[in-house]
Design a protein around this motif. Structure first.
Motif, PDB file in Angstrom:
ATOM      1  N   UNK A 142       0.808  -1.228   0.000  1.00 51.50           N
ATOM      2  CA  UNK A 142       0.000   0.000   0.000  1.00 51.50           C
ATOM      3  C   UNK A 142       0.838   1.273   0.000  1.00 51.50           C
ATOM      4  N   UNK A 143       2.153   1.152   0.183  1.00 52.44           N
ATOM      5  CA  UNK A 143       3.021   2.340   0.151  1.00 52.44           C
ATOM      6  C   UNK A 143       3.449   2.688  -1.271  1.00 52.44           C
ATOM      7  N   UNK A 144       3.065   1.866  -2.242  1.00 53.79           N
ATOM      8  CA  UNK A 144       3.427   2.163  -3.635  1.00 53.79           C
ATOM      9  C   UNK A 144       2.525   3.285  -4.137  1.00 53.79           C
ATOM     10  N   UNK A 145       2.991   4.506  -3.994  1.00 53.39           N
ATOM     11  CA  UNK A 145       2.177   5.661  -4.393  1.00 53.39           C
ATOM     12  C   UNK A 145       2.699   6.270  -5.679  1.00 53.39           C
ATOM     13  N   UNK A 146       2.049   7.320  -6.123  1.00 53.45           N
ATOM     14  CA  UNK A 146       2.535   8.001  -7.331  1.00 53.45           C
ATOM     15  C   UNK A 146       3.020   9.381  -6.913  1.00 53.45           C
ATOM     16  N   UNK A 147       4.277   9.694  -7.259  1.00 51.92           N
ATOM     17  CA  UNK A 147       4.865  10.955  -6.824  1.00 51.92           C
ATOM     18  C   UNK A 147       4.133  12.152  -7.434  1.00 51.92           C
ATOM     19  N   UNK A 148       3.647  11.970  -8.648  1.00 56.27           N
ATOM     20  CA  UNK A 148       2.906  13.065  -9.278  1.00 56.27           C
ATOM     21  C   UNK A 148       1.555  13.283  -8.586  1.00 56.27           C
ATOM     22  N   UNK A 149       0.906  12.191  -8.214  1.00 54.68           N
ATOM     23  CA  UNK A 149      -0.406  12.303  -7.554  1.00 54.68           C
ATOM     24  C   UNK A 149      -0.311  13.114  -6.264  1.00 54.68           C
ATOM     25  N   UNK A 150       0.863  13.053  -5.624  1.00 57.10           N
ATOM     26  CA  UNK A 150       1.047  13.786  -4.366  1.00 57.10           C
ATOM     27  C   UNK A 150       1.288  15.278  -4.577  1.00 57.10           C
ATOM     28  N   UNK A 151       1.316  15.731  -5.832  1.00 55.03           N
ATOM     29  CA  UNK A 151       1.621  17.145  -6.089  1.00 55.03           C
ATOM     30  C   UNK A 151       0.382  18.034  -6.072  1.00 55.03           C
ATOM     31  N   UNK A 152      -0.758  17.461  -5.724  1.00 52.24           N
ATOM     32  CA  UNK A 152      -1.956  18.292  -5.555  1.00 52.24           C
ATOM     33  C   UNK A 152      -2.833  17.666  -4.472  1.00 52.24           C
ATOM     34  N   UNK A 153      -3.490  18.546  -3.695  1.00 47.65           N
ATOM     35  CA  UNK A 153      -4.433  18.041  -2.679  1.00 47.65           C
ATOM     36  C   UNK A 153      -5.808  18.670  -2.926  1.00 47.65           C
ATOM     37  N   UNK A 154      -6.839  17.995  -2.441  1.00 45.39           N
ATOM     38  CA  UNK A 154      -8.228  18.413  -2.717  1.00 45.39           C
ATOM     39  C   UNK A 154      -8.509  19.843  -2.254  1.00 45.39           C
ATOM     40  N   UNK A 155      -7.956  20.242  -1.104  1.00 48.05           N
ATOM     41  CA  UNK A 155      -8.225  21.576  -0.565  1.00 48.05           C
ATOM     42  C   UNK A 155      -7.775  22.662  -1.545  1.00 48.05           C
ATOM     43  N   UNK A 156      -6.641  22.426  -2.203  1.00 49.12           N
ATOM     44  CA  UNK A 156      -6.134  23.427  -3.164  1.00 49.12           C
ATOM     45  C   UNK A 156      -7.076  23.545  -4.361  1.00 49.12           C
ATOM     46  N   UNK A 157      -7.595  22.406  -4.793  1.00 49.28           N
ATOM     47  CA  UNK A 157      -8.502  22.420  -5.951  1.00 49.28           C
ATOM     48  C   UNK A 157      -9.806  23.139  -5.575  1.00 49.28           C
ATOM     49  N   UNK A 158     -10.295  22.849  -4.373  1.00 45.28           N
ATOM     50  CA  UNK A 158     -11.538  23.504  -3.924  1.00 45.28           C
ATOM     51  C   UNK A 158     -11.359  25.017  -3.848  1.00 45.28           C
ATOM     52  N   UNK A 159     -10.217  25.434  -3.353  1.00 39.91           N
ATOM     53  CA  UNK A 159      -9.928  26.870  -3.245  1.00 39.91           C
ATOM     54  C   UNK A 159      -9.915  27.506  -4.640  1.00 39.91           C
ATOM     55  N   UNK A 160      -9.248  26.819  -5.574  1.00 42.38           N
ATOM     56  CA  UNK A 160      -9.195  27.330  -6.947  1.00 42.38           C
ATOM     57  C   UNK A 160     -10.609  27.458  -7.511  1.00 42.38           C
ATOM     58  N   UNK A 161     -11.418  26.449  -7.278  1.00 47.10           N
ATOM     59  CA  UNK A 161     -12.782  26.435  -7.833  1.00 47.10           C
ATOM     60  C   UNK A 161     -13.596  27.599  -7.294  1.00 47.10           C
ATOM     61  N   UNK A 162     -13.420  27.865  -6.011  1.00 50.72           N
ATOM     62  CA  UNK A 162     -14.170  28.955  -5.400  1.00 50.72           C
ATOM     63  C   UNK A 162     -13.784  30.289  -6.045  1.00 50.72           C
TER      64      UNK A 162
END
Ligand code: 13P
Ligand code: SF4
Length: 302
Positions: free
Chosen positions: A82-102
């Protein structure tokens, strides 16, 4: 691990547990060899909806297994590590997207599947590298925020007419590492080879290529090529599959360490343990999963 032992043991466990193994082209060759289906992100998302069986063992990075779970809420979805993550996926979080949308309600948010379920849940639609152009063309809004990959985003912007595309500052460190200097060096060394690259590569590198495509599009290109040598501008695991497909062609990695360490965490040992112990089960919060599913299914309809 002994190859024959591993293959036989996996076969036995798959039958006993009614399990299906899905694997990305970037994982270890031996893991690809025992998979029921090997594909790129788009093919795997589609397959995850279609396959039968009680258990899906997903051999890829976490966001891929999460996508399979979102599309199969009633099935057991496992990932060998379960530690096999994607380094690119970690470059954005939901809160930042929500802020942008607002702040920018006029933008449609198109999210590459290389992202967490939380980020997908606050997006309008998902895409993969195989369908990104079509997906962006399909959205009604004239302004699009493309995330998290700035390289795939800039590739899409080159292809799509009449839309303003704003790219997030994310990238895949594995594809980003292929520089113009490296590409020039390998091209000079193999002047008669065809050069294929993934759109996650930098624009300057893409501009030097003979063919640009997602992993499955590269596979298709190689299947049909007349070339005798191909320089592969994507993760090295793909070469395992390409060699089986075209033993008559010589494949050269565009740089020697073109390897995603995260994908390589899915080792044969962990795959075997995962089936024996039925670990590690992927869980997604139901509310998040519902919203993320909408964005993924919208993509699958395009
Ligand atoms: P595709 O599977 O869409 O080619 O994307 C490559 C990738 O980096 C997957 O993580
Ligand atoms: Fe993520 Fe890049 Fe690895 Fe793909 S190759 S899983 S984008 S880090």
């Amino acid at each position: 691990m002994d190859r024959t032992y591993f293959i036989n043991k996996i076969k036995e466990l798959k039958e006993e547990k009614r399990a299906v193994i899905l694997a990305h082209y970037y994982v270890d060759g031996l893991v690809q060899d025992v998979a029921d289906f090997v594909g790129d992100s788009l093919e795997l998302a589609r397959k995850a909806r279609e396959v039968e069986g009680e258990i899906i063992l997903f051999c890829g990075v976490y966001f891929m297994a999460e996508t399979a779970k979102i599309l199969n809420p009633d099935r057991k979805v496992l990932i060998p590590y379960y530690k096999a993550g994607c380094l690119m996926a970690d470059m954005v979080i939901a809160e930042e997207v929500e802020e942008f949308r607002k702040e920018n309600p006029e933008y449609a948010v198109v999210t590459y599947v290389n992202s967490s379920a939380d980020v997908k849940a606050v997006s309008d639609i998902c895409c993969t590298s195989a369908n990104a152009v079509k997906v962006v063309e399909s959205v009604r809004a004239e302004k699009v925020l493309f995330l998290p990959d700035k390289n795939l985003g800039s590739y899409v912007a080159e292809k799509v007419q009449g839309k303003e595309i704003l790219c997030w500052e994310g990238y895949c460190p594995v594809h980003q590492k292929l520089t113009v200097e490296e590409a020039e060096r390998v091209r000079k060394k193999y002047p008669d080879a065809v050069f294929v690259v993934h759109p996650e590569c930098r624009k300057e590198v893409r501009d030097m290529a003979d063919f640009i495509g997602s992993t499955s599009q590269i596979v298709k290109f190689v299947k049909e090529t007349d070339a005798r040598k191909v320089i592969v501008g994507t993760e090295k695991g793909t070469i395992h599959w390409l060699r089986k497909l075209r033993p008559d062609v010589e494949f050269i990695p565009a740089y020697s360490e073109f390897t995603c360490d995260q994908m390589k965490m899915i080792t044969p040992e962990r795959v075997l343990k995962a089936l024996e112990r039925e670990q590690f089960e992927v869980e997604v919060d139901l509310k998040v999963a519902g919203k993320a599913r909408r964005a993924i299914e919208k993509m699958l309809e395009v």
